[in-house]
Design a protein around this motif. Sequence first.
Motif, PDB file in Angstrom:
ATOM      1  N   ASN A 158       0.832  -1.199   0.000  1.00 17.97           N
ATOM      2  CA  ASN A 158       0.000   0.000   0.000  1.00 17.97           C
ATOM      3  C   ASN A 158       0.867   1.249   0.000  1.00 17.97           C
ATOM      4  O   ASN A 158       1.966   1.245   0.563  1.00 17.97           O
ATOM      5  N   VAL A 159       0.337   2.316  -0.577  1.00 18.52           N
ATOM      6  CA  VAL A 159       0.932   3.645  -0.483  1.00 18.52           C
ATOM      7  C   VAL A 159      -0.212   4.614  -0.199  1.00 18.52           C
ATOM      8  O   VAL A 159      -1.193   4.651  -0.944  1.00 18.52           O
ATOM      9  N   PHE A 160      -0.090   5.372   0.890  1.00 17.91           N
ATOM     10  CA  PHE A 160      -1.085   6.386   1.233  1.00 17.91           C
ATOM     11  C   PHE A 160      -0.416   7.753   1.130  1.00 17.91           C
ATOM     12  O   PHE A 160       0.676   7.952   1.655  1.00 17.91           O
ATOM     13  N   VAL A 161      -1.085   8.683   0.471  1.00 14.00           N
ATOM     14  CA  VAL A 161      -0.627  10.062   0.392  1.00 14.00           C
ATOM     15  C   VAL A 161      -1.656  10.888   1.162  1.00 14.00           C
ATOM     16  O   VAL A 161      -2.811  10.999   0.738  1.00 14.00           O
ATOM     17  N   LEU A 162      -1.240  11.415   2.311  1.00 12.56           N
ATOM     18  CA  LEU A 162      -2.159  12.127   3.201  1.00 12.56           C
ATOM     19  C   LEU A 162      -1.834  13.608   3.262  1.00 12.56           C
ATOM     20  O   LEU A 162      -0.665  13.987   3.364  1.00 12.56           O
ATOM     21  N   ARG A 163      -2.865  14.420   3.231  1.00  8.01           N
ATOM     22  CA  ARG A 163      -2.750  15.846   3.551  1.00  8.01           C
ATOM     23  C   ARG A 163      -3.443  16.030   4.893  1.00  8.01           C
ATOM     24  O   ARG A 163      -4.638  15.737   5.033  1.00  8.01           O
ATOM     25  N   VAL A 164      -2.684  16.491   5.879  1.00 13.12           N
ATOM     26  CA  VAL A 164      -3.177  16.648   7.244  1.00 13.12           C
ATOM     27  C   VAL A 164      -3.099  18.119   7.625  1.00 13.12           C
ATOM     28  O   VAL A 164      -2.047  18.747   7.494  1.00 13.12           O
ATOM     29  N   ARG A 165      -4.228  18.637   8.078  1.00 13.32           N
ATOM     30  CA  ARG A 165      -4.300  20.037   8.498  1.00 13.32           C
ATOM     31  C   ARG A 165      -4.922  20.079   9.895  1.00 13.32           C
ATOM     32  O   ARG A 165      -5.956  19.440  10.113  1.00 13.32           O
ATOM     33  N   ASP A 166      -4.284  20.761  10.789  1.00 10.45           N
ATOM     34  CA  ASP A 166      -4.771  20.880  12.174  1.00 10.45           C
ATOM     35  C   ASP A 166      -5.005  19.509  12.805  1.00 10.45           C
ATOM     36  O   ASP A 166      -5.981  19.300  13.530  1.00 10.45           O
ATOM     37  N   GLY A 167      -4.143  18.552  12.483  1.00  9.18           N
ATOM     38  CA  GLY A 167      -4.200  17.237  13.097  1.00  9.18           C
ATOM     39  C   GLY A 167      -5.247  16.298  12.533  1.00  9.18           C
ATOM     40  O   GLY A 167      -5.466  15.222  13.084  1.00  9.18           O
ATOM     41  N   LEU A 168      -5.885  16.671  11.413  1.00  7.55           N
ATOM     42  CA  LEU A 168      -6.918  15.831  10.791  1.00  7.55           C
ATOM     43  C   LEU A 168      -6.617  15.639   9.304  1.00  7.55           C
ATOM     44  O   LEU A 168      -6.159  16.570   8.630  1.00  7.55           O
ATOM     45  N   VAL A 169      -6.918  14.467   8.801  1.00  6.46           N
ATOM     46  CA  VAL A 169      -6.767  14.203   7.369  1.00  6.46           C
ATOM     47  C   VAL A 169      -7.837  14.999   6.629  1.00  6.46           C
ATOM     48  O   VAL A 169      -9.027  14.864   6.911  1.00  6.46           O
ATOM     49  N   VAL A 170      -7.405  15.826   5.689  1.00  8.89           N
ATOM     50  CA  VAL A 170      -8.359  16.574   4.867  1.00  8.89           C
ATOM     51  C   VAL A 170      -8.450  15.977   3.472  1.00  8.89           C
ATOM     52  O   VAL A 170      -9.446  16.170   2.774  1.00  8.89           O
ATOM     53  N   GLU A 171      -7.391  15.245   3.089  1.00  5.81           N
ATOM     54  CA  GLU A 171      -7.366  14.646   1.754  1.00  5.81           C
ATOM     55  C   GLU A 171      -6.433  13.437   1.799  1.00  5.81           C
ATOM     56  O   GLU A 171      -5.384  13.476   2.435  1.00  5.81           O
ATOM     57  N   SER A 172      -6.846  12.365   1.123  1.00  3.75           N
ATOM     58  CA  SER A 172      -6.005  11.174   1.079  1.00  3.75           C
ATOM     59  C   SER A 172      -6.206  10.456  -0.243  1.00  3.75           C
ATOM     60  O   SER A 172      -7.323  10.376  -0.750  1.00  3.75           O
ATOM     61  N   ARG A 173      -5.103   9.953  -0.757  1.00  2.00           N
ATOM     62  CA  ARG A 173      -5.119   9.066  -1.922  1.00  2.00           C
ATOM     63  C   ARG A 173      -4.509   7.765  -1.446  1.00  2.00           C
ATOM     64  O   ARG A 173      -3.319   7.716  -1.139  1.00  2.00           O
ATOM     65  N   ASP A 174      -5.331   6.734  -1.345  1.00  2.00           N
ATOM     66  CA  ASP A 174      -4.912   5.446  -0.789  1.00  2.00           C
ATOM     67  C   ASP A 174      -4.755   4.440  -1.924  1.00  2.00           C
ATOM     68  O   ASP A 174      -5.746   3.997  -2.511  1.00  2.00           O
TER      69      ASP A 174
END
Length: 152
Positions: free
Chosen positions: A100-116
């Motif tokens: 697996n490869v996850f690309v996460l965008r985290v803002r203020d400690g929460l995932v706002v966008e992810s490509r899993d």
Amino acid sequence: MTPREVFERLIEGVTARDWDALPELYAEDAVVVHPMATPSEPLVGREALRRHFADAAALPLRMSARDVVVHETADPEVVIGEFEYVGRITTTGRRFAIRNVFVLRVRDGLVVESRDYADHLAFGVAIGRPPGPLAAVLADDPSRDDALFPDM
């Protein structure tokens, strides 16, 4: 939490089957895309993720993560996590390993966008529910899945 910590907590939650806690790692309006799934409809919002994790809770599997590598990027909100789920189907004893490869965008400690990027075909075959045309092929001769995905 930092983006790295959020990713690590996400993987820990999945492998611990802590499905109820996982949606709380995501923003209310988070968007998660599974580009390798069929169909690859995005999950939009925490409630969609709650339903997604509830579906996962019903799957007959136990797994852990190994070979976890987290890449921090030039963008302080983005991390890339590479890992392998290894597990066992509880109803059959069949073992699997899926990269697996996850690309996460985290803002203020929460995932706002992810490509899993996960091999949903391999997951489907492992649990005995392959998607689309492969389901019909394997239904004709279920032993053929061993040639595609031998036991690990």
